[in-house]
Write a protein that holds these residues in place. Structure first.
Motif, short mmCIF file in Angstrom:
data_model
loop_
_atom_site.label_atom_id
_atom_site.label_comp_id
_atom_site.label_asym_id
_atom_site.label_seq_id
_atom_site.Cartn_x
_atom_site.Cartn_y
_atom_site.Cartn_z
N ILE A 45 0.84 -1.20 0.00
CA ILE A 45 0.00 0.00 0.00
C ILE A 45 0.87 1.25 0.00
O ILE A 45 0.61 2.21 -0.73
CB ILE A 45 -0.97 -0.02 1.20
N ALA A 46 1.94 1.24 0.81
CA ALA A 46 2.86 2.39 0.85
C ALA A 46 3.51 2.60 -0.51
O ALA A 46 3.67 3.75 -0.97
CB ALA A 46 3.92 2.17 1.92
N LEU A 47 3.88 1.52 -1.16
CA LEU A 47 4.48 1.63 -2.49
C LEU A 47 3.48 2.20 -3.50
O LEU A 47 3.83 3.05 -4.32
CB LEU A 47 4.97 0.25 -2.95
N LEU A 48 2.25 1.78 -3.42
CA LEU A 48 1.22 2.29 -4.31
C LEU A 48 0.98 3.78 -4.09
O LEU A 48 0.87 4.55 -5.04
CB LEU A 48 -0.09 1.50 -4.12
N VAL A 49 0.91 4.19 -2.83
CA VAL A 49 0.72 5.61 -2.51
C VAL A 49 1.89 6.43 -3.03
O VAL A 49 1.71 7.51 -3.61
CB VAL A 49 0.51 5.80 -0.99
N ALA A 50 3.12 5.94 -2.84
CA ALA A 50 4.30 6.65 -3.32
C ALA A 50 4.28 6.76 -4.85
O ALA A 50 4.61 7.81 -5.41
CB ALA A 50 5.56 5.95 -2.86
N LEU A 51 3.88 5.70 -5.51
CA LEU A 51 3.79 5.72 -6.97
C LEU A 51 2.76 6.73 -7.46
O LEU A 51 3.00 7.47 -8.42
CB LEU A 51 3.47 4.32 -7.49
N LEU A 52 1.63 6.79 -6.79
CA LEU A 52 0.60 7.77 -7.15
C LEU A 52 1.10 9.20 -6.91
O LEU A 52 0.84 10.09 -7.72
CB LEU A 52 -0.68 7.52 -6.36
N ALA A 53 1.82 9.41 -5.82
CA ALA A 53 2.35 10.75 -5.53
C ALA A 53 3.35 11.17 -6.61
O ALA A 53 3.32 12.32 -7.08
CB ALA A 53 3.01 10.76 -4.16
N VAL A 54 4.22 10.28 -7.00
CA VAL A 54 5.20 10.59 -8.05
C VAL A 54 4.48 10.88 -9.36
O VAL A 54 4.83 11.82 -10.08
CB VAL A 54 6.21 9.43 -8.21
#
Length: 63
Positions: A45-54
């Motif tokens: 989930i953290a990786l997905l959130v970071a990817l969306l932010a980028v």
């Protein structure tokens, strides 16, 4: 990967049933590894959130 769809090459039975030693060892290995090789759902989930932010930052920079 889960063992419910795997077929044992040794006994041709479902690995989830653990009919032979090879099935039982494979099932135990998969249980120890967990989902996606031990990556926790929180990390995914953290990786997905970071990817969306980028993605959002890049879209703002391009626009």
């Amino acid at each position: 990967m889960t063992s419910d769809r795997l077929v044992c090459a040794n006994c041709a039975g479902p690995v989830s049933e653990g009919r032979c030693g090879v099935c039982r060892n494979s099932r135990q290995y998969l249980e120890q590894q967990g989902m996606l090789g031990g990556v926790s759902p929180a990390a995914l989930i953290a990786l997905l959130v970071a990817l969306l932010a980028v993605t959002l930052v890049v879209r703002q920079a391009v626009a």
